[in-house]
Design a protein around this motif. Sequence first.
Motif, PDB file in Angstrom:
ATOM      1  N   ILE A  59      36.743  38.666  40.278  1.00  0.00           N
ATOM      2  CA  ILE A  59      37.992  39.574  40.941  1.00  0.00           C
ATOM      3  C   ILE A  59      38.955  39.294  40.127  1.00  0.00           C
ATOM      4  O   ILE A  59      39.947  39.827  40.278  1.00  0.00           O
ATOM      5  CB  ILE A  59      38.189  37.645  41.682  1.00  0.00           C
ATOM      6  N   SER A  60      39.094  37.966  38.988  1.00  0.00           N
ATOM      7  CA  SER A  60      40.219  38.608  37.431  1.00  0.00           C
ATOM      8  C   SER A  60      40.213  39.759  36.948  1.00  0.00           C
ATOM      9  O   SER A  60      41.006  40.492  37.014  1.00  0.00           O
ATOM     10  CB  SER A  60      40.379  37.317  37.269  1.00  0.00           C
ATOM     11  N   GLU A  61      38.802  40.115  36.834  1.00  0.00           N
ATOM     12  CA  GLU A  61      38.732  42.107  36.005  1.00  0.00           C
ATOM     13  C   GLU A  61      39.147  43.130  37.530  1.00  0.00           C
ATOM     14  O   GLU A  61      39.003  43.614  37.016  1.00  0.00           O
ATOM     15  CB  GLU A  61      37.527  41.618  35.900  1.00  0.00           C
ATOM     16  N   GLY A  62      39.122  42.440  38.863  1.00  0.00           N
ATOM     17  CA  GLY A  62      39.111  43.933  39.543  1.00  0.00           C
ATOM     18  C   GLY A  62      37.444  43.667  40.007  1.00  0.00           C
ATOM     19  O   GLY A  62      37.978  45.379  40.608  1.00  0.00           O
ATOM     20  N   LYS A  63      36.634  43.236  40.138  1.00  0.00           N
ATOM     21  CA  LYS A  63      35.649  43.862  40.067  1.00  0.00           C
ATOM     22  C   LYS A  63      34.655  43.469  41.771  1.00  0.00           C
ATOM     23  O   LYS A  63      33.930  43.740  41.408  1.00  0.00           O
ATOM     24  CB  LYS A  63      34.797  43.402  39.181  1.00  0.00           C
ATOM     25  N   GLY A  64      35.521  42.296  42.205  1.00  0.00           N
ATOM     26  CA  GLY A  64      34.776  41.872  43.460  1.00  0.00           C
ATOM     27  C   GLY A  64      34.461  40.749  43.009  1.00  0.00           C
ATOM     28  O   GLY A  64      34.724  40.043  42.642  1.00  0.00           O
TER      29      GLY A  64
END
Length: 89
Positions: A59-64
């Motif tokens: 989530i923090s990497e923007g991958k879900g």
Amino acid sequence: MFGLAHKMGPSDVLFITLSGAYMGGIFLLYGDLTITIALHASYDFLILCGAYLRAKRRISEGKGGMMVLEEEKERKEGGGKKESSGGEE
């Protein structure tokens, strides 16, 4: 039988079977389910923490989050849907 009842994937059956045999041995040795229940709960807790940390990192990497992890697992096992490129054929 224990491994097949908990089957999550082909590689998991052996580990789960050996874990069940180990916990069964602990039960036979001490005659008390409390120890085996505590071992099982501790293992489940560690697995849950690992899943949470992986999802949090994604989530923090923007991958879900967790849903993305499930979709990736399905794709790896060959049961996932193919993504559409959005173009016309």
